[in-house]
Design an enzyme around this catalytic site. Sequence first.
Site, PDB file in Angstrom:
ATOM      1  CE1 TYR A 268      62.670  72.769  15.483  1.00 14.56           C
ATOM      2  CE2 TYR A 268      64.400  74.132  14.533  1.00 14.56           C
ATOM      3  CZ  TYR A 268      63.945  73.296  15.550  1.00 14.56           C
ATOM      4  OH  TYR A 268      64.755  73.001  16.617  1.00 14.56           O
TER       5      TYR A 268
ATOM      6  CG  ASP B 113      74.500  67.614  17.454  1.00 14.23           C
ATOM      7  OD1 ASP B 113      73.732  67.220  18.353  1.00 14.23           O
ATOM      8  OD2 ASP B 113      74.199  68.537  16.671  1.00 14.23           O
TER       9      ASP B 113
ATOM     10  CG  HIS C  87      69.100  67.076  17.207  1.00 13.40           C
ATOM     11  ND1 HIS C  87      69.298  68.396  16.895  1.00 13.40           N
ATOM     12  CD2 HIS C  87      70.305  66.611  17.630  1.00 13.40           C
ATOM     13  CE1 HIS C  87      70.559  68.725  17.129  1.00 13.40           C
ATOM     14  NE2 HIS C  87      71.196  67.651  17.570  1.00 13.40           N
TER      15      HIS C  87
ATOM     16  CE  LYS D  25      62.367  68.738  15.257  1.00 14.24           C
ATOM     17  NZ  LYS D  25      63.820  68.493  15.334  1.00 14.24           N
TER      18      LYS D  25
END
Length: 182
Positions: A131, A169, A61, A71
């Site tokens: 994250y 996904d 992503h 991130k």
Amino acid sequence: MKIEETYIKDLVIVEPTVFGDERGYFFESYSKTKFDDLGINIEFVQDNQSFSKKGTLRGLHYQNPPFAQTKLVRVLEGEIIDVAVDLRKDSPTYGKAFSVLLSAENKKQLLVPQGFAHGFSVISETASVMYKCDQFYNKASEGGIKYDDPSLNIDWGMNLEEAIVSEKDQILPFIENCNSLF
């Protein structure tokens, strides 16, 4: 705290200094001052956490500008194969994937800059992943790359035919057809 460079510019592994004794351990997973001292000047604005069972594969992503995210990924419980793919078209490592084992035991973190797709696979019975992000989630800017893109040749540490992957996904495009604006 120390930084380990990877072969992809700006993609780094962060290793905290861990203080342990008979009670257990303590470490700073993030310190703005220490990150600034290391030359990492990022203002994080959002924390995300996921829990997954063995065989789960999440990703790959990203968010396009102006909502692109940096991130800082770490594992609270279990272990994962964490993957970042360079989507910066002017980068000499464009289209290259990097993976690292992140675990509650090794306490390593991966700093994934803007301009990368990110994903992970769970190789322990369960895993809790947290994250930090420097940009808020924006659905309209999200994009992705299919996890089994043959041009990326990613070793997810599992049999992909048995992977637990979301419907979203499963239908992502390969990198050559993704809508990355980097």
